[in-house]
Design an enzyme around this catalytic site. Structure first.
Site, PDB file in Angstrom:
ATOM      1  N   GLU A 151     -44.414  13.086   7.414  1.00  0.00           N
ATOM      2  CA  GLU A 151     -43.931  11.983   6.687  1.00  0.00           C
ATOM      3  C   GLU A 151     -44.437  11.470   5.242  1.00  0.00           C
ATOM      4  O   GLU A 151     -45.660  11.802   5.214  1.00  0.00           O
ATOM      5  CB  GLU A 151     -43.645  10.604   7.211  1.00  0.00           C
ATOM      6  CG  GLU A 151     -42.722  10.650   8.708  1.00  0.00           C
ATOM      7  CD  GLU A 151     -41.440  11.183   8.452  1.00  0.00           C
ATOM      8  OE1 GLU A 151     -40.880  10.930   7.105  1.00  0.00           O
ATOM      9  OE2 GLU A 151     -40.801  11.686   9.066  1.00  0.00           O
ATOM     10  N   ASN A 166     -37.455  17.774   5.949  1.00  0.00           N
ATOM     11  CA  ASN A 166     -36.795  17.299   7.227  1.00  0.00           C
ATOM     12  C   ASN A 166     -35.413  16.664   6.866  1.00  0.00           C
ATOM     13  O   ASN A 166     -35.579  15.743   6.097  1.00  0.00           O
ATOM     14  CB  ASN A 166     -37.661  16.814   8.050  1.00  0.00           C
ATOM     15  CG  ASN A 166     -37.039  16.215   9.293  1.00  0.00           C
ATOM     16  OD1 ASN A 166     -36.058  17.037   9.706  1.00  0.00           O
ATOM     17  ND2 ASN A 166     -37.450  14.905   9.692  1.00  0.00           N
ATOM     18  N   LYS A 348      12.131  -2.935   3.768  1.00  0.00           N
ATOM     19  CA  LYS A 348      11.341  -2.902   4.966  1.00  0.00           C
ATOM     20  C   LYS A 348      12.059  -2.991   6.152  1.00  0.00           C
ATOM     21  O   LYS A 348      13.173  -3.669   6.362  1.00  0.00           O
ATOM     22  CB  LYS A 348      10.293  -4.090   5.033  1.00  0.00           C
ATOM     23  CG  LYS A 348       9.399  -4.295   6.392  1.00  0.00           C
ATOM     24  CD  LYS A 348       8.747  -5.679   6.455  1.00  0.00           C
ATOM     25  CE  LYS A 348       7.960  -5.592   7.871  1.00  0.00           C
ATOM     26  NZ  LYS A 348       7.732  -6.999   8.062  1.00  0.00           N
ATOM     27  N   HIS A 360      17.597  -1.285  -8.974  1.00  0.00           N
ATOM     28  CA  HIS A 360      16.664  -2.344  -9.898  1.00  0.00           C
ATOM     29  C   HIS A 360      16.623  -3.701  -8.965  1.00  0.00           C
ATOM     30  O   HIS A 360      17.578  -4.255  -8.442  1.00  0.00           O
ATOM     31  CB  HIS A 360      17.468  -2.898 -10.840  1.00  0.00           C
ATOM     32  CG  HIS A 360      18.297  -1.754 -11.890  1.00  0.00           C
ATOM     33  ND1 HIS A 360      17.726  -0.953 -12.545  1.00  0.00           N
ATOM     34  CD2 HIS A 360      19.578  -1.263 -11.713  1.00  0.00           C
ATOM     35  CE1 HIS A 360      18.679  -0.045 -13.059  1.00  0.00           C
ATOM     36  NE2 HIS A 360      19.696  -0.351 -12.496  1.00  0.00           N
ATOM     37  N   ASN A 383      17.161 -12.140   5.207  1.00  0.00           N
ATOM     38  CA  ASN A 383      16.850 -11.837   6.925  1.00  0.00           C
ATOM     39  C   ASN A 383      15.993 -12.817   7.384  1.00  0.00           C
ATOM     40  O   ASN A 383      16.163 -12.442   8.827  1.00  0.00           O
ATOM     41  CB  ASN A 383      16.156 -10.439   6.812  1.00  0.00           C
ATOM     42  CG  ASN A 383      14.942 -10.240   6.229  1.00  0.00           C
ATOM     43  OD1 ASN A 383      14.546 -11.158   5.096  1.00  0.00           O
ATOM     44  ND2 ASN A 383      13.957  -9.617   6.690  1.00  0.00           N
TER      45      ASN A 383
END
Length: 453
Positions: A151, A166, A348, A360, A383
């Site tokens: 290391e 490594n 949707k 539009h 809705n």
């Protein structure tokens, strides 16, 4: 090839400056660790042992649908200690592959090469040569073979000159790896149990250590901060863009395209700049996607044009349609062939029939609209009554004038005409004309107020 995987994902990621575990930060719209899990699953890993620590609840919630063995590392005492927490689950004769949750771009090809390269009763190790190896463990060789990994903090000045480093990725047999892990100690500058020390242990036993290089160094780059994550994001997107270009997709600017899921394209598809693809998207032949559009989990059929800055999610768009600019198609929206929706139209859970138009400023929710219908500007399907959703049904060849409110539940028969400004609350028979307007008044002798001087 039978193998199991250990994915190390216990680090906190302090340099990310985030309350979220590092490996949950996303690359191409998906947590980094999920990229690694998916790669292992694609290769047929028998078991995936996920070693976690910080943010365990967040980790398990984010990955609730993943088939992994959760292994807690309560104290972060090094990579060797982390792998050792999973070692009771290792089978003696299986290959154990060690990967990292913050190294998301490692490829299937590289892993396959590593698995194939593992010597009998030895270790296969993934290494890479870097111009600047600072911070990485150095690969120490003795007349060719790898004998150890040192290391950065423990390296001598001579060892710091080594450019082969490594990556931490390795393969060993379960029986051997358990034995080597049990013999680790923390007598080093960081006081941790290094996984890299198993290389020296294998060498001391006379076991072969085979080094394999990845196809590209970007595969083994880890993420410790947001700068590194952004770099990997662009590298990943560039790789995906290259594949699409090779398949014949025209990306007007590959550097300004983001694919955060999967994309299936037909021939002669053109995608303009700053388009984002999320989830699973299918695009047919001769389709044009305008600049700044976002497509998520949707299907777009042949010869359709998506004009700029449209958002399409969970929707189906038929052949020869025109969408946008500035259209939003939400989940459940469906455009049949030759339908048009224009600027500032939102749909949707609604179907717009063949050849119908809403060009539009319109909201169409929970609606079934037939063929050849004209929906004027400013039309709203009302809705929702505050508690429940209701449906609007419009037959074929209906004309709905501008600024109408269709208060659901309501049905309009074929060929009917709804005059501009109408608030419709009752069903309309075929061919009927309905108008609900306040009486028009003319005020004789009226003058505008004069401005005060």
């Amino acid at each position: 090839m039978k193998f199991s995987t250990v994915i190390l994902a216990a680090g906190k990621g302090t340099r990310m400056h985030s309350n979220m575990p590092k490996v949950l930060h996303t690359l191409a719209g998906k947590p980094m660790v999920k990229h690694v899990i998916d790669t292992c699953n694609n290769l047929g890993a028998q078991n995936i042992h996920l070693v976690y620590g910080h943010g365990g609840d967040q980790m398990q919630q984010a990955l609730v649908n993943e088939s992994v063995n959760w292994v807690l590392q309560a104290q972060q005492l090094g990579t060797g200690h982390a792998v050792d927490q999973a070692s009771p689950h290792f089978q003696d004769d299986e290959k154990i592959l060690v990967l990292y949750g913050d190294v998301p771009l490692i490829s299937e090809d590289t892993i396959e090469s590593l698995l194939e390269a593992q010597p009998t009763d030895g270790i296969a190790l993934l290494t890479v040569v870097l111009e600047d190896p600072t911070g990485y463990g150095r690969i120490v060789r003795k007349r060719g073979p790898v004998v150890a990994i040192v290391e950065q903090k423990d390296a001598s000045e001579e060892q710091k000159l080594i450019k082969e480093v490594n990556t931490g990725v390795l393969v060993a047999t379960g029986r051997d790896l358990k034995r080597w892990l049990a013999g680790l100690n923390n007598n080093n500058a960081q006081g941790e149990y290094y996984l890299t020390d198993v290389i020296a242990a294998a060498h001391d036993e006379g076991r072969a250590v085979e080094a394999v290089h990845p196809s590209h160094s970007i595969e083994v780059e880890g993420v410790n901060d947001r700068i590194q994550l952004a770099r990997l994001e662009r590298a990943f997107q560039a790789r995906q863009a290259k594949k699409l270009l090779e398949q014949g997709v025209m990306l007007r600017d590959p550097a300004r395209f983001d694919l955060r899921g999967t994309l299936q394209c037909g021939s002669d598809v053109e995608i303009d700049v700053n388009v984002i693809i999320e989830g699973n998207v299918s695009i047919g032949n001769n389709v044009v996607i305008g600049a700044g559009s976002i497509l998520k989990d949707c299907e777009i059929d042949d010869n359709t044009v998506i004009r700029p800055y449209s958002v399409i999610e969970g929707a189906t768009v038929g052949e020869n349609c025109t969408v946008g600019p500035f259209t939003r198609l939400r989940p459940g929206a469906e455009l049949r062939d030759d339908a048009h929706v224009g600027n500032f139209v939102e749909m949707k859970n609604a179907r717009l029939g063949e050849g119908s138009k809403a060009n539009h400023l319109t909201y169409l929710g929970d609606a079934e609209i037939g063929k050849g219908v004209n929906v004027g500007a400013g039309v709203i399907t009302c809705n929702y009554d505050g508690a429940n959703k209701h449906k609007t049904v419009i037959g074929d060849d209906v004309f709905v004038g501008s600024d109408c409110q269709l208060v659901a539940p309501v049905t309009i028969g074929n060929g009917a005409t709804i005059g501009a400004g109408t608030t419709l609350t009752k069903n309309v028979a075929e061919g009927e004309l309905v108008i609900t307007r306040a009486p028009e008044r003319k005020i004789a002798g009226w003058q505008r107020p004069a401005k005060k001087k």
